[in-house]
Design a protein around this motif. Sequence first.
Motif, PDB file in Angstrom:
ATOM      1  N   ARG A 711      -3.224   7.742   4.596  1.00  0.00           N
ATOM      2  CA  ARG A 711      -1.876   7.318   4.226  1.00  0.00           C
ATOM      3  C   ARG A 711      -1.367   6.205   5.147  1.00  0.00           C
ATOM      4  NH1 ARG A 711       0.664  10.392   0.522  1.00  0.00           N
ATOM      5  NH2 ARG A 711      -0.338  12.352  -0.059  1.00  0.00           N
ATOM      6  N   ARG A 712      -1.897   6.077   6.358  1.00  0.00           N
ATOM      7  CA  ARG A 712      -1.401   5.052   7.264  1.00  0.00           C
ATOM      8  C   ARG A 712      -1.778   3.656   6.776  1.00  0.00           C
ATOM      9  NH1 ARG A 712      -3.502   2.213  11.114  1.00  0.00           N
ATOM     10  NH2 ARG A 712      -5.455   3.378  11.088  1.00  0.00           N
ATOM     11  N   THR A 713      -3.078   3.459   6.493  1.00  0.00           N
ATOM     12  CA  THR A 713      -3.498   2.143   5.998  1.00  0.00           C
ATOM     13  C   THR A 713      -2.915   1.869   4.617  1.00  0.00           C
ATOM     14  OG1 THR A 713      -5.512   3.155   5.136  1.00  0.00           O
ATOM     15  CG2 THR A 713      -5.643   2.121   7.309  1.00  0.00           C
ATOM     16  N   ALA A 714      -2.804   2.918   3.789  1.00  0.00           N
ATOM     17  CA  ALA A 714      -2.211   2.744   2.465  1.00  0.00           C
ATOM     18  C   ALA A 714      -0.754   2.321   2.587  1.00  0.00           C
ATOM     19  CB  ALA A 714      -2.311   4.037   1.660  1.00  0.00           C
ATOM     20  N   LYS A 715      -0.035   2.883   3.577  1.00  0.00           N
ATOM     21  CA  LYS A 715       1.367   2.506   3.771  1.00  0.00           C
ATOM     22  C   LYS A 715       1.479   1.048   4.194  1.00  0.00           C
ATOM     23  CE  LYS A 715       5.558   3.748   6.289  1.00  0.00           C
ATOM     24  NZ  LYS A 715       6.150   4.573   7.370  1.00  0.00           N
ATOM     25  N   ASP A 716       0.572   0.573   5.053  1.00  0.00           N
ATOM     26  CA  ASP A 716       0.596  -0.840   5.467  1.00  0.00           C
ATOM     27  C   ASP A 716       0.373  -1.757   4.271  1.00  0.00           C
ATOM     28  OD1 ASP A 716       0.992  -0.001   8.046  1.00  0.00           O
ATOM     29  OD2 ASP A 716      -1.123  -0.161   8.625  1.00  0.00           O
ATOM     30  N   LEU A 717      -0.608  -1.406   3.433  1.00  0.00           N
ATOM     31  CA  LEU A 717      -0.881  -2.213   2.240  1.00  0.00           C
ATOM     32  C   LEU A 717       0.318  -2.174   1.289  1.00  0.00           C
ATOM     33  CD1 LEU A 717      -2.818  -3.889   0.505  1.00  0.00           C
ATOM     34  CD2 LEU A 717      -3.817  -1.754  -0.332  1.00  0.00           C
ATOM     35  N   TRP A 718       0.904  -1.000   1.129  1.00  0.00           N
ATOM     36  CA  TRP A 718       2.082  -0.846   0.268  1.00  0.00           C
ATOM     37  C   TRP A 718       3.206  -1.782   0.704  1.00  0.00           C
ATOM     38  CZ3 TRP A 718       3.930   1.848  -3.954  1.00  0.00           C
ATOM     39  CH2 TRP A 718       5.297   2.046  -4.039  1.00  0.00           C
ATOM     40  N   GLU A 719       3.493  -1.791   2.014  1.00  0.00           N
ATOM     41  CA  GLU A 719       4.594  -2.612   2.526  1.00  0.00           C
ATOM     42  C   GLU A 719       4.338  -4.098   2.300  1.00  0.00           C
ATOM     43  OE1 GLU A 719       4.888  -1.379   6.561  1.00  0.00           O
ATOM     44  OE2 GLU A 719       6.030   0.447   6.113  1.00  0.00           O
ATOM     45  N   VAL A 720       3.094  -4.524   2.453  1.00  0.00           N
ATOM     46  CA  VAL A 720       2.761  -5.943   2.226  1.00  0.00           C
ATOM     47  C   VAL A 720       2.988  -6.320   0.764  1.00  0.00           C
ATOM     48  CG1 VAL A 720       0.831  -7.571   2.097  1.00  0.00           C
ATOM     49  CG2 VAL A 720       1.156  -6.182   4.140  1.00  0.00           C
ATOM     50  N   VAL A 721       2.520  -5.487  -0.173  1.00  0.00           N
ATOM     51  CA  VAL A 721       2.663  -5.799  -1.597  1.00  0.00           C
ATOM     52  C   VAL A 721       4.136  -5.730  -2.030  1.00  0.00           C
ATOM     53  CG1 VAL A 721       2.063  -5.055  -3.936  1.00  0.00           C
ATOM     54  CG2 VAL A 721       0.318  -5.068  -2.139  1.00  0.00           C
TER      55      VAL A 721
END
Length: 995
Positions: A711-721
Motif C-alpha cells: 500500500r505504501r508504493t501504491a499510495k505514492d503512485l496514486w498521489e502522482v496520478v
Amino acid sequence: MSAEAADREAATSSRPCTPPQTSWFEFVLEEALLEQHLQKPSPDPPPVQLIVQFLEQASKPSVNEQNQVQPPPDNKRNRILKLLALKVAAHLKWDLDVLEKSLSVPVLNMLLNELLCISKVPPGTKHVDVDLSTLPPTTAMAILLYNRWAIRTIVQSSFPVKQVKPGPPQLNVMNQMQQEKELTENILKVLKEQAADSILVLEGALKLNKDLYVHTIRTLDLLAMEPGMVNGETESSTAGLKISAEEIECQVCYDLGAIYFQQGSTNVAVHEKAKEKFFKTKELIAKNGSSSLHFTIDEERLAGYCQACEVLTSSSDDASQQATPYSQIHSCMKSGNYQDLVKIFLEDNLTLSLPEQFRQSVLRELFQKAQQGNDALDEVCFKVCVCNTVCDVLQGRTIDIHFCQLFLKPSKEKIDFLLEVCSGSINLENASEALKRKMAAFLKNLCLGMEDLQFVFMISSHELFIKLLKDDERKLLIDQMRKRSPRINLCTKPVTSFYDIPASASVNIGQLEHQLILSVDPWRIRQILIELHGMTSERQFWTISNKWEVPNVYGSVILGIKDSLTRDLVYILMAKGLHCCAIKDFVHAKQLFAACLELVTEFSPKLRQVMLNEMLLLDIYTHEAGAGASGERPPSDLISRVRGYLEMRVPDIPLRQVIAEECVAFLLNWCENEYLTMQVPLPLVQTNPYVKLGQLLAATCKELPGPKESRRTAKDLWEVVVQICSVSNQHKRGNDGRVSLIKHRESTLGIMYRSELLSFIKKLREPLVLTTILSLFVKLHNVREDIVNDIAAEHISIWPSSIPNLQSVDFEAVAVTVKELVSYALTINANNHFWLIIQADIYFATNQYSAALHYYLQAGAVCSDFFNKMVPPDVYTDQVIKRMIKCCSLLNCHTQVAILCQFLREVDYKTAFKALQEQNSHDAMDSYYEYIWDVTILEYLTYLHHKRGETDKRQIAIKAIGQTELNASNPEEVLQLAAQRRKKKFLQAMAKLYF
C-alpha cells in the motif's frame, strides 16, 4: 459623414481588434459597437481576425498572487468575448470556406467547440452516439458543422504545402510558430483518430432529410440571456438561419466524397464510395445550383474528382471506361503495359485531348520508377518524353529539359523513333502552314545541334523533312553542317554529374534537389550535395523540403556546424532517418543513422552521442515491431544500452524526452522491475517524470503477486496520478458542464500532462502493468461523490478510498481516460476477462445495456471455453450477475431475468417472480423454461400459467419440472450437474443472441 457615424466607423474598424484591457465600461461599449456594426442593413464584413483576437483574450491564462500561471477563469468577461467571436462567425453565416482560409486550425477548433457548447450538445457523449433527429435543429447543425470541419481539415492536411521562404531568424516568432505547429499536429492527431466517428455522423446526417437551422446573432443573444429570460424560442424549429435539406445533403456528400477519395490511397474499394458521393453532389448541383447562402462548391475541383473516380474505379473488362484515354493510361501504368502506353501518347499527338500537365505527371512517375532501379523503363521514359516534346512543338511551347538531356547522346534507334513520332503527329494534307513551319523549325534546329553528321543525314533524308523544307533550304542547311568547325563530341566527354548536362544550368540544380528529396541512400545523398555545393555556395540545401524536420534540441547544434556541406549532410541524414523511423522503414533508417554517426564521429563528440541515442531508440522500435511482437525477449546487449542511456551523465548533450519515455516503457514491458525499483539513480528519478512514473509502477507491480499487496508504493503512485488529473482551484466549470472533443484543461500541477501520461501508457504491453494503472484510474473514477454505478477492477483494493480535495480532480477527464485505457488494453489482449468486465461496467454505467451484456458474456466465454467449463466465481460475482439481471430487465427480457436470478449465491425469488409476472417480454419466454433448474421457480410458473389460463405454457413448465435429474431426493452432485448443464446451455444461447 456625421460625427456619430465616424465614431461608429472607428469603433468597428479598430476598437474591437484591441483586446479589452481598460475599464469594464469601455469593454461593454466595444461589444455594443460591434453589435451595431453587425446589424447594419449592409455592413462591410468585419475582419475574421476579430475571432482570433476575442478567443485569444478569452483563453489567456491568469496569474495569481504567488505568480503562478492559472487556466483562464470562466468569468463574465471571457464568456462575452467568446460570444463576440461566435457573433462574427454568425455574421459570416458560418461559411467554412471563409473561416478556413483566414483562421488557423487551433483557433477554428476553439470556435467550433464554443459553438457546440452554446448549442447545448449533450455533455460527455460522443457525436456518433447521438441521434441527430431527436436534437433541436441548431444543435444538430452545430454537430454537423464540427464534423464537416473535422473531415475537411483531415483532407486538407494531406495536401502538400508550399514551403514558405524562411526570413531572418527571430527566436520569439520561431517559438510561437513551433507552438502553433505542435498544437495543430495534436489536434490533427485527435481528428484523425475520430475520423471514423465523424464519417458516421455525416452519413447519419444524409438520412435526416429535413431542414436545419444555424445560429444567427439574434439566437446567440437569446442563448446568452439568463435562463429565466429565455422563452424557448431557440429550441423551436424556426430559430436561426434556415439551411435546406438539399443544401445540407449536397455539402455533406461533397465532404464525404473528399475523405473517401483520400482514404482510397490505402483502400482502393473506398473509391467506389467516393464516386457515389461526388456524382450525387453533381446531380444535386445540376438540380439546385452550385451556390447558396451557406456554401459554395468548386465545380472544377468536383469535375476533377469525378473524372479521377471514373478512372480509378474502372475494371479491365469495362469497355465503356476503356474508351477514355485517362482510364487506358491508368490501366497501362497499373499493369506495366508500356508499349500500349506509348501508342496512346502517339495517337493523342493528333487529337491533343490530354492536357500538358497530365502528360508531364505521367512522365514524372515513369522517371521516379526508373530512378528506383527499374532500368527497363529508361527506354519508355525516352519514348514518352519524345511524344510530349513533339506535342509541345506543335502547340508552340518550349522544349522540356528532359528531352535535351536524353538527346545529348543520340543513337540511330532514338533518331528513328523521333522521326516516327514526328511523322505520326502531323497530317501534311490537312495541317495548317503554321503547324508545318513549327515542325520544320524543330527538325532544322535539331540538325544544327548535332555533332555527328551521320545522324544529321538520317534526318535530312527523311520523307517528312524533304516535304517540309524546300530544296534550297535543305542544301543550305547541309552546307552549313559540312563547313562548320569541328567541336568536341559531348558523348565522349567524361561526366561526373548525375545528369549529363552542364553543371552551371540552373535547371540542373532543380533536378538534383528533386533527386535529393527522393533518395534514401546515404552515399547518393552525399554525392548530390557535393555536386550541388560545387554549383552554388549561396543555398542552404537542408531547407528545400518542409518534410525534413529535426527536433529543436538537435537543430541548434547541427546548424552551428561551420562547414555548409557538412551541415547540410548531417541535417538531411538525420531528418531522413527520423522520417524513416516514423513510417517504420527501419532498414533505411539504420543506414542513414549509421552514415550520420560515422560522419559526426570525426568532429563532434556531442553529435556522436546524439546519434548513439537515436540508434538506441531505433533498435527499440525495430525489436518491438519484429521479434518483440511475437514475445521474444530482447538481447541482453539492448537492455544494457537502455539502462546505460538512463544512467548517462554526459554534460551538455541535447536529449529528447521521447527516448527516455520509450526506454522506461521498454523496461516495464520486459519486466525489468528490479532495476527500475532498486538501481535507477535518484537524481534521474527526481529530474525525469517518466523515470519516476516507471519506478512507481514497477514497485507497485513487483509487490502485487506476493501474499501482501503493497500500500505504501501504491499510495505514492496514486498521489502522482491524482495530481496529474487535478485542475487549479481557480478554474470554474461552465454551467452546462460541456466536455469538448479536444480539451485544453491540462493540469500544470503534476509531473506531466494527462495527455502525456495517456500517450506513455499506450506504449505499455505488459498485462500486469496495464492492469495496475487501469485499476488505479477505475478507483479514481469510483471515488467521485455523485457516482451511481461503481466499476470493478482487479487489485482495486490497494488504492486509497478517498481524496482530501475532491473538487480539484477533473473527473470528466478521468472518465474519458478510463474509456481510452480499456479500449487500448483490449487491443493488446481481447481475451482478458477482467478488462472485459471493466468495459462492460462502463457501458452499464452509461446506460448502454445491450453492449454491457455483450461484454459480460464475452468475459465469461473467454475464461470458460465458451461456457463448456464453469465460469470462475471471481469473474461472475454476485455484482456482475445483478448487473446482467438489470440489463435484461431494462431490455424487457424478463424470462432471462428469472433464469439469471438462479445464478446468485442466494436465489433472488422476489425479483424472479416479479419478472415472470410481466406479460410484455421481448425474449423467447417459454422456450427458455428448459434452462430453469430451480424447482420453486418452475412451480411458480406452473401456478402462474394456470391462473392465466395458458394451458400450453403450463404444460411446458410441468414437463420441465418433471425431469428426473431435478428431483429433490437426488444427491447434491446430481443436482449440481443438472444446474451446471443448464447454465452452460443458457449462457451459450445468450452469447449467440448478443455476440
